[in-house]
Scaffold this motif. Structure first.
Motif, PDB file in Angstrom:
ATOM      1  N   GLY A  15       2.968  15.440  -9.125  1.00  0.00           N
ATOM      2  CA  GLY A  15       2.882  16.659  -9.933  1.00  0.00           C
ATOM      3  C   GLY A  15       3.680  17.797  -9.365  1.00  0.00           C
ATOM      4  O   GLY A  15       3.877  18.812 -10.033  1.00  0.00           O
ATOM      5  N   GLU A  16       4.135  17.665  -8.133  1.00  0.00           N
ATOM      6  CA  GLU A  16       4.915  18.718  -7.488  1.00  0.00           C
ATOM      7  C   GLU A  16       6.351  18.278  -7.231  1.00  0.00           C
ATOM      8  O   GLU A  16       7.280  19.077  -7.330  1.00  0.00           O
ATOM      9  N   ARG A  17       6.517  17.015  -6.865  1.00  0.00           N
ATOM     10  CA  ARG A  17       7.860  16.516  -6.557  1.00  0.00           C
ATOM     11  C   ARG A  17       8.195  15.352  -7.476  1.00  0.00           C
ATOM     12  O   ARG A  17       7.536  14.329  -7.458  1.00  0.00           O
ATOM     13  N   LYS A  18       9.237  15.520  -8.232  1.00  0.00           N
ATOM     14  CA  LYS A  18       9.690  14.449  -9.116  1.00  0.00           C
ATOM     15  C   LYS A  18      10.163  13.236  -8.297  1.00  0.00           C
ATOM     16  O   LYS A  18      10.022  12.094  -8.731  1.00  0.00           O
ATOM     17  N   SER A  19      10.722  13.522  -7.105  1.00  0.00           N
ATOM     18  CA  SER A  19      11.234  12.426  -6.273  1.00  0.00           C
ATOM     19  C   SER A  19      10.104  11.493  -5.851  1.00  0.00           C
ATOM     20  O   SER A  19      10.283  10.268  -5.790  1.00  0.00           O
ATOM     21  N   ASP A  20       8.909  12.057  -5.570  1.00  0.00           N
ATOM     22  CA  ASP A  20       7.774  11.222  -5.169  1.00  0.00           C
ATOM     23  C   ASP A  20       7.258  10.401  -6.351  1.00  0.00           C
ATOM     24  O   ASP A  20       6.844   9.250  -6.189  1.00  0.00           O
ATOM     25  N   GLU A  21       7.275  11.000  -7.529  1.00  0.00           N
ATOM     26  CA  GLU A  21       6.862  10.252  -8.719  1.00  0.00           C
ATOM     27  C   GLU A  21       7.813   9.081  -8.957  1.00  0.00           C
ATOM     28  O   GLU A  21       7.376   7.963  -9.280  1.00  0.00           O
ATOM     29  N   LYS A  32       0.856  -1.189   0.000  1.00  0.00           N
ATOM     30  CA  LYS A  32       0.000   0.000   0.000  1.00  0.00           C
ATOM     31  C   LYS A  32       0.890   1.237   0.000  1.00  0.00           C
ATOM     32  O   LYS A  32       1.670   1.469   0.941  1.00  0.00           O
ATOM     33  N   ILE A  33       0.778   2.025  -1.061  1.00  0.00           N
ATOM     34  CA  ILE A  33       1.625   3.210  -1.215  1.00  0.00           C
ATOM     35  C   ILE A  33       1.136   4.302  -0.270  1.00  0.00           C
ATOM     36  O   ILE A  33      -0.049   4.648  -0.258  1.00  0.00           O
ATOM     37  N   ASP A  34       2.040   4.847   0.511  1.00  0.00           N
ATOM     38  CA  ASP A  34       1.666   5.846   1.508  1.00  0.00           C
ATOM     39  C   ASP A  34       1.139   7.122   0.855  1.00  0.00           C
ATOM     40  O   ASP A  34       1.641   7.571  -0.183  1.00  0.00           O
ATOM     41  N   ARG A  35       0.138   7.714   1.517  1.00  0.00           N
ATOM     42  CA  ARG A  35      -0.491   8.923   0.983  1.00  0.00           C
ATOM     43  C   ARG A  35       0.473  10.100   0.892  1.00  0.00           C
ATOM     44  O   ARG A  35       0.247  11.034   0.102  1.00  0.00           O
ATOM     45  N   SER A  36       1.547  10.081   1.673  1.00  0.00           N
ATOM     46  CA  SER A  36       2.497  11.193   1.646  1.00  0.00           C
ATOM     47  C   SER A  36       3.183  11.309   0.285  1.00  0.00           C
ATOM     48  O   SER A  36       3.587  12.395  -0.125  1.00  0.00           O
ATOM     49  N   PHE A  37       3.322  10.185  -0.442  1.00  0.00           N
ATOM     50  CA  PHE A  37       3.885  10.230  -1.794  1.00  0.00           C
ATOM     51  C   PHE A  37       2.833  10.676  -2.808  1.00  0.00           C
ATOM     52  O   PHE A  37       3.112  11.457  -3.714  1.00  0.00           O
ATOM     53  N   VAL A  38       1.609  10.166  -2.632  1.00  0.00           N
ATOM     54  CA  VAL A  38       0.535  10.455  -3.588  1.00  0.00           C
ATOM     55  C   VAL A  38       0.166  11.930  -3.563  1.00  0.00           C
ATOM     56  O   VAL A  38      -0.076  12.546  -4.614  1.00  0.00           O
ATOM     57  N   SER A  39       0.146  12.531  -2.386  1.00  0.00           N
ATOM     58  CA  SER A  39      -0.336  13.908  -2.256  1.00  0.00           C
ATOM     59  C   SER A  39       0.545  14.918  -2.984  1.00  0.00           C
ATOM     60  O   SER A  39       0.083  16.014  -3.329  1.00  0.00           O
ATOM     61  N   TYR A  40       1.810  14.578  -3.239  1.00  0.00           N
ATOM     62  CA  TYR A  40       2.706  15.523  -3.906  1.00  0.00           C
ATOM     63  C   TYR A  40       2.980  15.173  -5.371  1.00  0.00           C
ATOM     64  O   TYR A  40       3.920  15.713  -5.965  1.00  0.00           O
ATOM     65  N   GLY A  71      -5.083   7.934  -0.474  1.00  0.00           N
ATOM     66  CA  GLY A  71      -4.950   9.396  -0.432  1.00  0.00           C
ATOM     67  C   GLY A  71      -5.086  10.071  -1.775  1.00  0.00           C
ATOM     68  O   GLY A  71      -4.614  11.194  -1.964  1.00  0.00           O
ATOM     69  N   ILE A  72      -5.740   9.407  -2.745  1.00  0.00           N
ATOM     70  CA  ILE A  72      -5.939  10.011  -4.080  1.00  0.00           C
ATOM     71  C   ILE A  72      -7.047  11.059  -3.989  1.00  0.00           C
ATOM     72  O   ILE A  72      -8.163  10.765  -3.554  1.00  0.00           O
ATOM     73  N   GLU A  73      -6.721  12.287  -4.406  1.00  0.00           N
ATOM     74  CA  GLU A  73      -7.689  13.383  -4.276  1.00  0.00           C
ATOM     75  C   GLU A  73      -7.975  14.083  -5.597  1.00  0.00           C
ATOM     76  O   GLU A  73      -8.924  14.874  -5.690  1.00  0.00           O
ATOM     77  N   THR A  74      -7.164  13.826  -6.612  1.00  0.00           N
ATOM     78  CA  THR A  74      -7.373  14.525  -7.895  1.00  0.00           C
ATOM     79  C   THR A  74      -7.337  13.530  -9.046  1.00  0.00           C
ATOM     80  O   THR A  74      -6.798  12.421  -8.927  1.00  0.00           O
ATOM     81  N   GLU A  75      -7.877  13.969 -10.157  1.00  0.00           N
ATOM     82  CA  GLU A  75      -7.875  13.134 -11.360  1.00  0.00           C
ATOM     83  C   GLU A  75      -6.460  12.918 -11.865  1.00  0.00           C
ATOM     84  O   GLU A  75      -6.123  11.826 -12.357  1.00  0.00           O
ATOM     85  N   GLU A  76      -5.609  13.942 -11.723  1.00  0.00           N
ATOM     86  CA  GLU A  76      -4.230  13.827 -12.177  1.00  0.00           C
ATOM     87  C   GLU A  76      -3.481  12.745 -11.399  1.00  0.00           C
ATOM     88  O   GLU A  76      -2.696  11.983 -11.975  1.00  0.00           O
TER      89      GLU A  76
END
Length: 621
Positions: A550-556, A540-548, A577-582
């Protein structure tokens, strides 16, 4: 020996000696009247009375909690003089009556002198400075008296008296050494030689009483070594123990007798200042002291050819006249220390008013939590999980607490508190039972779920009753089909435990039909080897990575890596923690299997989940 107990013990002996001097003293007056030496006997008894009154005053003057170091030394000096004089008067009585040979009263004098020597050995054994000179005062006159007889038996008696002196000193000294040894062992840590938590709390209570009537302050440091468990796990406990000894030595050398130091247990140490300060100066001194100590503790450790680098987290608290309990004082320093850990470790945090309010709130949460289950305040909700076709295939069971007094309490707060207090066992069992009931109900209503995720805390997972309780509840509420839908979610923190022990518990439950997911994956504990060895079915991928995204290449990059690892090990993947379509589109394109978050639905009550499921099913038709 503990100063308070030491002085208190000697103080009690004052009353015993007064009593032992008064009653036999009357007998000596009677003997004096019978032998025409009444005047010396009266003078002697008057001296006994005067010294006893002085001893009573010394007894009354003792107030350990209110006396400073100089006051205690002065009181002890008076106490010593009292014992020297009172036993000296007994020797004077011996000299006076040992001459009454005709009436054979010299035998009474000799016997009494021997008896009072035994009394001195018994009452004063706790203080070598007292019993040695007092025994000499009492026995040497007996030796001289025996020699003065001028006959062989007198010489033999003098030798026997010296032997008797040696026996009394030997017995007193052995008792003294034994009590010192027992005290040391009960008050000191066996590994480091520092004070233990028992002594430290007693000492802290004493310090608190000392400053109740003053406006002075002292400070407390609570020190916890960062990632010390890694040393024990990787190099063994023998190396770990040597590191703890070296840490203790560095702290002791730095403090240089200006502070009281203790090892509270494990890798946690405590230091309290012996010097009193005003409020502001106390905080400044504590911070400067902590910074210098932190630097010393971070210097390289060379242990059996291993070069080790460890840091520490330090919580600082200052105590003034408003504090009343040592444990509360330590608890506040402990909160400051954990605040330092939460901010990245290797730091110093001073307990302040803001933290004090947080403590007050958390204590309130802790008190109310004990009754939350009993009053049916704990509720479960269910957040839908969707597959790549955006069809509901499962849910995660989440716990909520709506307190009548506190309102909605964050799960992070009350679950953390329940783990610290041990209530997590009762709370966890309640969650499992209610979740199993819900799954049974939905299965009967025809909700076709593929998986049903239930969170398990680390402490609950390793509790002795966990396996039996899960089996009992599954036998009561589940069948073979529904049991296969249950996924127990454990966090990465479980990997700080023994991997063999983890696998043993998981495999026992897997044989019953349950599956396992590793929650919050990627937040710091995992490694490729542990992932390979863990008998899990899902990441299960932690929401702390998902929330950023589009903002942090490291999280992608992290998410892409996790998804690739999951494919290598043939594991399902869930992103929370998915909140957007992107965010959904990125995860979909990278091959994630299951999706969860507010973009699809917030956590729902049992009835609302059923409605949401039916509406989604209708839309697909």
């Amino acid at each position: 020996m503990n100063k308070q107990k030491f002085y208190g013990f000697l103080r009690k002996q004052i009353l015993l000696m007064i009593g032992l001097s008064f009653i036999p003293g009357l007998a000596y007056i009677g003997l004096g009247w019978m032998n025409n030496i009444i005047i010396p006997a009266l003078i002697l008894y008057t001296l006994v009375i005067l010294v006893s009154v002085w001893g009573w005053m010394i007894y009354k003057d003792y107030e350990f909690d209110e006396m400073g170091k100089d006051d205690l030394e002065n009181w002890y000096r008076k106490l010593s003089y009292f014992f020297y004089i009172i036993f000296g008067l007994w020797t004077l009585a011996f000299i006076l009556y040992s001459e009454e040979v005709a009436n054979k009263f010299h035998y009474i004098a000799i016997f009494t002198q021997i008896g009072i020597s035994v009394v001195a050995s018994t009452l004063l054994f706790s203080d070598r400075k007292l019993f040695l000179p007092v025994l000499l005062i009492l026995i040497l006159p007996l030796t001289v008296y025996a020699l003065s007889i001028g006959e062989l038996y007198g010489d033999i008696l003098s030798i026997f008296s010296l032997i008797f002196l040696g026996v009394l000193i030997y017995a007193s000294d052995n008792s003294y050494n034994l009590i010192q040894k027992n005290y040391y062992q009960s008050q000191h840590d066996a590994l480091t030689g520092l004070y233990n938590s028992r002594h430290f709390i007693d000492y802290l209570d004493y310090v608190i009483k000392k400053i109740q009537s003053s406006k002075k302050h002292v400070y407390l440091l609570l020190i916890d070594l960062d990632h010390f468990k890694t040393i024990n796990d990787s190099l063994g406990h023998e190396i770990g123990d040597k590191v703890l000894k070296e840490v203790a030595k560095r702290i002791r050398d730095y403090c240089n007798d200006t502070h009281t130091i203790a090892r509270l247990g494990g890798d946690e140490f405590a230091i309290i200042s012996d010097k009193f300060y005003d409020g502001q100066n106390c905080q400044e001194s504590a911070y400067v002291f902590s910074e210098e100590l932190l630097g010393i503790l971070k210097e390289t450790y060379v242990i059996d050819r291993h070069h080790l680098y460890i840091s520490a987290s330090i919580g600082v608290n200052t105590i003034g006249s408003s504090f009343t309990q040592a444990r509360q004082f330590i608890k506040e320093a402990d909160i400051a220390m954990y605040q330092a850990k939460s901010k990245g470790r290797d730091g110093i945090i001073l307990f302040n008013d803001e933290l004090a309010k947080e403590v007050e709130y958390l204590l309130k949460v802790e008190r109310k939590l004990y009754f939350a289950l009993e009053h049916n305040e704990i509720q479960l909700c269910y957040q839908p999980q969707l597959n790549r076709e955006q069809k509901i295939i499962g849910c995660e069971v989440l716990v909520r607490w709506n307190s009548p007094e506190l309102g909605h309490v964050s799960p992070f707060e009350f679950v953390t508190i329940s783990e610290k207090t041990g209530l997590i066992i009762e709370l966890g069992n309640y969650i499992i039972e209610e979740a199993f009931k819900t799954l049974q109900s939905w299965d009967r209503k025809g909700l076709d779920l593929k998986q049903f995720s239930v969170n398990i805390s680390v402490r609950q997972f390793f509790h002795s009753t966990f396996l039996d309780e899960v089996k009992r509840l599954s036998d009561k509420y589940l069948n073979e089909d529904t049991r296969g839908k249950i996924i127990f979610e454990v966090t990465e923190t479980i990997l700080i435990e023994d991997i063999y022990r983890i696998s043993l518990v998981i495999n026992k439950l897997k044989r019953l039909g349950f599956s396992f997911s590793m929650d919050d994956f990627g937040t710091g504990y995992s490694s490729l080897s542990s992932l390979r060895e863990m008998p899990i079915d899902e990441l299960k991928i932690d929401r702390s990575f998902v929330s950023y995204l589009g903002e942090r290449k490291s999280d992608e990059l992290m998410i892409t890596t996790i998804l690739s690892m999951a494919k290598i090990y043939d594991l399902k993947t869930v992103a929370e923690g998915i909140e957007t379509e992107e965010q959904f589109k990125f995860l979909f394109d990278k091959g994630c299997d299951i999706f969860q978050g507010y973009y699809f639905s917030k956590p729902l009550s049992k009835n609302n989940f059923e409605l949401f499921y039916k509406e989604s099913f209708t839309q697909l038709l």
